[in-house]
Design a protein around this motif. Structure first.
Motif, mmCIF file in Angstrom:
data_model
loop_
_atom_site.group_PDB
_atom_site.id
_atom_site.type_symbol
_atom_site.label_atom_id
_atom_site.label_comp_id
_atom_site.label_asym_id
_atom_site.label_seq_id
_atom_site.Cartn_x
_atom_site.Cartn_y
_atom_site.Cartn_z
ATOM 1 N N LEU A 1 46.054 14.666 70.486
ATOM 2 C CA LEU A 1 44.668 14.141 71.137
ATOM 3 C C LEU A 1 43.502 14.666 70.815
ATOM 4 C CD1 LEU A 1 43.829 11.510 72.670
ATOM 5 C CD2 LEU A 1 43.859 13.000 74.846
ATOM 6 N N ASN A 2 43.291 15.914 70.886
ATOM 7 C CA ASN A 2 42.366 16.758 70.547
ATOM 8 C C ASN A 2 42.052 16.531 68.790
ATOM 9 O OD1 ASN A 2 40.098 18.359 71.177
ATOM 10 N ND2 ASN A 2 41.044 19.860 70.106
ATOM 11 N N LEU A 3 43.009 16.678 68.016
ATOM 12 C CA LEU A 3 42.943 16.436 66.872
ATOM 13 C C LEU A 3 42.441 15.009 66.514
ATOM 14 C CD1 LEU A 3 43.613 17.938 64.241
ATOM 15 C CD2 LEU A 3 45.762 17.120 64.133
ATOM 16 N N GLU A 4 42.785 13.958 66.971
ATOM 17 C CA GLU A 4 42.483 12.606 66.877
ATOM 18 C C GLU A 4 41.120 12.663 67.195
ATOM 19 O OE1 GLU A 4 43.735 8.462 68.965
ATOM 20 O OE2 GLU A 4 45.323 9.749 68.335
ATOM 21 N N VAL A 5 40.581 13.221 68.242
ATOM 22 C CA VAL A 5 39.099 13.205 68.663
ATOM 23 C C VAL A 5 38.453 13.802 67.530
ATOM 24 C CG1 VAL A 5 37.574 14.324 70.168
ATOM 25 C CG2 VAL A 5 39.452 12.851 71.171
ATOM 26 N N LYS A 6 38.710 14.826 67.183
ATOM 27 C CA LYS A 6 37.887 15.670 65.855
ATOM 28 C C LYS A 6 37.930 14.973 64.702
ATOM 29 C CE LYS A 6 38.854 20.420 66.928
ATOM 30 N NZ LYS A 6 39.613 21.572 66.486
ATOM 31 N N ASN A 7 39.074 14.195 64.202
ATOM 32 C CA ASN A 7 39.083 13.489 63.231
ATOM 33 C C ASN A 7 37.999 12.213 63.272
ATOM 34 O OD1 ASN A 7 40.654 15.370 61.784
ATOM 35 N ND2 ASN A 7 42.703 14.230 62.502
ATOM 36 N N SER A 8 38.239 11.700 64.668
ATOM 37 C CA SER A 8 37.414 10.348 64.763
ATOM 38 C C SER A 8 35.836 10.715 64.523
ATOM 39 C CB SER A 8 37.562 9.839 66.216
ATOM 40 O OG SER A 8 38.905 9.241 66.430
ATOM 41 N N ILE A 9 35.648 11.969 65.259
ATOM 42 C CA ILE A 9 34.194 12.433 65.105
ATOM 43 C C ILE A 9 33.694 12.629 63.675
ATOM 44 C CG2 ILE A 9 32.462 13.993 65.500
ATOM 45 C CD1 ILE A 9 33.941 14.300 68.341
ATOM 46 N N PHE B 1 32.186 21.203 58.239
ATOM 47 C CA PHE B 1 33.094 22.319 58.141
ATOM 48 C C PHE B 1 34.356 22.161 58.665
ATOM 49 C CE2 PHE B 1 29.089 25.011 57.709
ATOM 50 C CZ PHE B 1 29.023 25.376 56.335
ATOM 51 N N TYR B 2 34.636 21.554 59.420
ATOM 52 C CA TYR B 2 35.893 21.197 60.192
ATOM 53 C C TYR B 2 36.654 20.421 59.043
ATOM 54 C CZ TYR B 2 39.437 18.366 62.389
ATOM 55 O OH TYR B 2 40.761 17.747 62.696
#
Length: 173
Positions: free
Chosen positions: A7-15, A59-60
């Motif tokens: 879920l955290n990966l999904e949030v980061k990718n959405s951002i 950068f991410y």
């Protein structure tokens, strides 16, 4: 994978995706965090839990792109400038042309060049080598970046095969 990590990966990718969409319309300085999280469909706290700045998001994303490249292809750094390596790089980059076009349009291409340089130096275990040994790698990345930049900002009209041939032709000028 752990559900929370997923879920955290999904949030980061959405951002990250939202930021690249917004970069097509505005400079990075005109984009607000509120606007970014609204576009991403996440809470403001999610941004600050994962990132320190909008540049940190870039950068991410770039590091994720290069890690995925490394996972997909076995590194052949002894023959880094071989035709097959360059061709697969152009083929891979084609998948991300929209995001890179946004980055270049926003005048943030240096971030991509920095990510490429870091990727090459770390992947080839050159961190502790003398500077003189690193120059050919930086030369390779610089040439590759400039061709990628021109290709992406021109709309990737040529195929990866055509651009790879042009790249090798340019090395013999």
């Amino acid at each position: 994978m752990d559900k929370r990590l997923e879920l955290n990966l999904e949030v980061k990718n959405s951002i990250a995706k939202a930021l690249f969409i917004l970069l097509n319309k505005k400079t990075i300085y005109e984009i607000t965090i509120l606007e970014l999280v609204q576009k991403a469909g996440v809470a403001r706290a999610s941004f600050y839990r994962n990132f320190k700045s909008k540049e940190d998001v870039i950068f991410y994303y770039l590091n994720s792109l290069l890690i995925a490249y490394k996972d997909k292809y076995e590194a052949d750094l002894a023959h880094i400038a071989r035709y097959e390596n360059v061709l697969r790089t152009f083929s891979y980059i084609l998948t991300y042309q929209e995001e890179l076009a946004s980055l270049f349009k926003a005048k943030l291409g240096q971030m991509f060049l920095d990510a490429l340089n870091t990727y090459i130096i770390e992947s080839s275990n050159l961190k502790n080598e003398k500077a003189l040994y690193k120059y050919p790698f930086y030369s390779y990345v610089g040439a590759l970046y400039n061709v990628l930049y021109y290709w992406v900002t021109s709309g990737c009209k040529e195929t990866p095969e055509e651009i790879t041939k042009a790249y090798f032709t340019s090395l013999h000028l």
